[in-house]
Design an enzyme around this catalytic site. Structure first.
Site, mmCIF file in Angstrom:
data_model
loop_
_atom_site.group_PDB
_atom_site.id
_atom_site.type_symbol
_atom_site.label_atom_id
_atom_site.label_comp_id
_atom_site.label_asym_id
_atom_site.label_seq_id
_atom_site.Cartn_x
_atom_site.Cartn_y
_atom_site.Cartn_z
ATOM 1 N N ASP A 1 1.136 -1.476 0.168
ATOM 2 C CA ASP A 1 -0.105 0.249 -0.240
ATOM 3 C C ASP A 1 1.291 1.196 0.094
ATOM 4 O O ASP A 1 1.696 1.494 0.783
ATOM 5 C CB ASP A 1 -0.940 0.039 1.423
ATOM 6 C CG ASP A 1 -1.712 1.350 1.583
ATOM 7 O OD1 ASP A 1 -2.573 1.397 -0.147
ATOM 8 O OD2 ASP A 1 -1.527 2.256 2.550
ATOM 9 N N ASP B 1 0.414 4.920 0.050
ATOM 10 C CA ASP B 1 -0.312 5.984 0.480
ATOM 11 C C ASP B 1 0.530 7.824 0.130
ATOM 12 O O ASP B 1 1.512 7.760 1.272
ATOM 13 C CB ASP B 1 -1.018 6.328 1.713
ATOM 14 C CG ASP B 1 -2.163 7.042 1.819
ATOM 15 O OD1 ASP B 1 -2.876 7.873 0.811
ATOM 16 O OD2 ASP B 1 -3.262 6.813 3.146
ATOM 17 N N ASP C 1 3.126 0.755 3.285
ATOM 18 C CA ASP C 1 3.033 0.952 4.463
ATOM 19 C C ASP C 1 3.321 -0.785 4.960
ATOM 20 O O ASP C 1 2.388 -1.178 5.026
ATOM 21 C CB ASP C 1 1.398 1.047 4.813
ATOM 22 C CG ASP C 1 1.246 0.702 6.122
ATOM 23 O OD1 ASP C 1 1.360 0.250 7.414
ATOM 24 O OD2 ASP C 1 0.228 1.702 6.604
#
Length: 342
Positions: free
Chosen positions: A97, A99, A236
């Site tokens: 992930d 972000d 992450d």
């Protein structure tokens, strides 16, 4: 068409979208996946749901019009069970992930420049997974401020939490001992071989980053911090190590922005109206200030109390972000025939 006179209820828009045969992708082995949905009513999360077919999933989404829709990266023998022990874990995809709000200078606003930076990191990750681990993967835009990369291979499905964490640390450079990768000259003046673009692993990535910057390969130590920033991927780690993580359903809408969860290629990412099913021109009453930003290919700025005329897809995004509310106009929800291929 959804009329917005007197305000616009996002759930009505989502329900219209899911009733139009949207381009929702079927997760592999759908009967072995757990599904979860966040509903508009009280932002309630509903978990431990299973479907035997894509028809069942689409029927549920058309009926409930979820704010957010997810499926498990894990496969389970009994996905509707409430505990991991009862579910019977059969393996999990490897998930990463990115972000963009973790990138310097990027925050809550969905700015195109920050999305572009996040996309480049995601592409770097896809290329590194294949080059360094031999693992093909797929890249997705999450419909808000991030990107997911998913790898589904035989050996990676069986990895435990610690093995997944170590793979994540490889990309974040956490715990890196640089002296073992790029040694400095010895006391007697012996100069180790400089990194080469053909070197495996991190040496190769540093060398390629140096060439892109015009840095001499024999002098990489002089620019090493910049080069490490170029090869580091801001993922992450907690997401990657979690074998029970949920991924967004491709083709669903992200309730934080009203945009599509979309499969992407590696040739480029250009945020625009193709990411939204909502069309039309509406009035938007701003309740918060927004500095001039480039959003979905358009320049937008807001002052509290002012009413603006703007495209529906921008207005829906800003309303879901808390910058105001749609005050008038009509929103057209596109049918499946108008989609850009995902």
């Amino acid at each position: 068409m959804v009329e917005a006179r007197g305000g616009l209820d996002p759930r009505r828009l989502f329900k219209a979208y899911y009733s139009l045969s949207p381009p929702v992708e079927e997760p592999r082995d759908i009967a072995y996946r757990e599904f979860a949905f966040q509903l508009f009513d009280g932002d309630v999360y509903v978990r431990h749901i299973g479907f035997d077919s894509m028809e069942e999933l689409l029927s549920y989404m058309a009926r409930e019009a979820p704010k957010n829709a997810y499926y498990s990266v894990a496969r389970y023998s009994l996905p509707t069970a409430r505990s991991m022990e009862e579910k019977g874990w059969l393996g999990s995809e490897l998930m990463f992930d990115i972000d963009v709000d973790s990138l310097e200078g990027c925050g809550e606003v969905l700015g195109d420049s920050c999305l572009s930076r996040g996309y480049k990191q995601a592409v770097r990750l896809v290329e590194a997974l294949y080059r360094d681990f031999g693992v093909p993967s797929t890249l997705y835009f999450t419909g808000n401020r991030g990107f997911h990369v998913l790898a589904d291979c035989g050996w990676c499905r069986r990895l435990g939490r610690e093995e997944r964490r170590e793979i994540a640390r490889y990309f974040t450079l956490e715990g890196l001992r640089l002296e073992l990768i790029i040694p400095r000259p010895g006391r007697r003046g012996v100069r180790p071989a400089p990194p080469s673009p053909d070197d495996p692993g991190l040496r190769g990535w540093i060398a390629r980053a140096a060439l892109e910057r015009g840095v001499d390969l024999s002098a990489v130590h002089e620019a090493i911090e910049d080069l490490l920033d170029d090869v580091r991927v801001a993922i992450d780690v907690k997401v990657t190590q979690d074998i029970s993580r949920l991924a967004r359903i491709v083709g669903s809408l992200n309730g934080k922005a009203g945009l599509l969860v979309a499969r992407l290629g590696l040739e480029g990412f250009h945020p625009g109206d193709w990411l939204s099913p909502f069309r039309g021109e509406v009035e938007f009453r701003a309740s918060a200030r927004l500095e001039e930003s480039r959003i979905l290919g358009r320049t937008v700025s807001l002052e509290p109390g002012r009413v603006y005329s703007m495209p529906a897809h921008i207005a829906v995004l800003l309303q879901l972000k808390g910058y105001g509310a749609v005050a008038g106009g009509e929103v057209v929800v596109r049918a499946a025939a108008g989609w850009r291929p995902l």
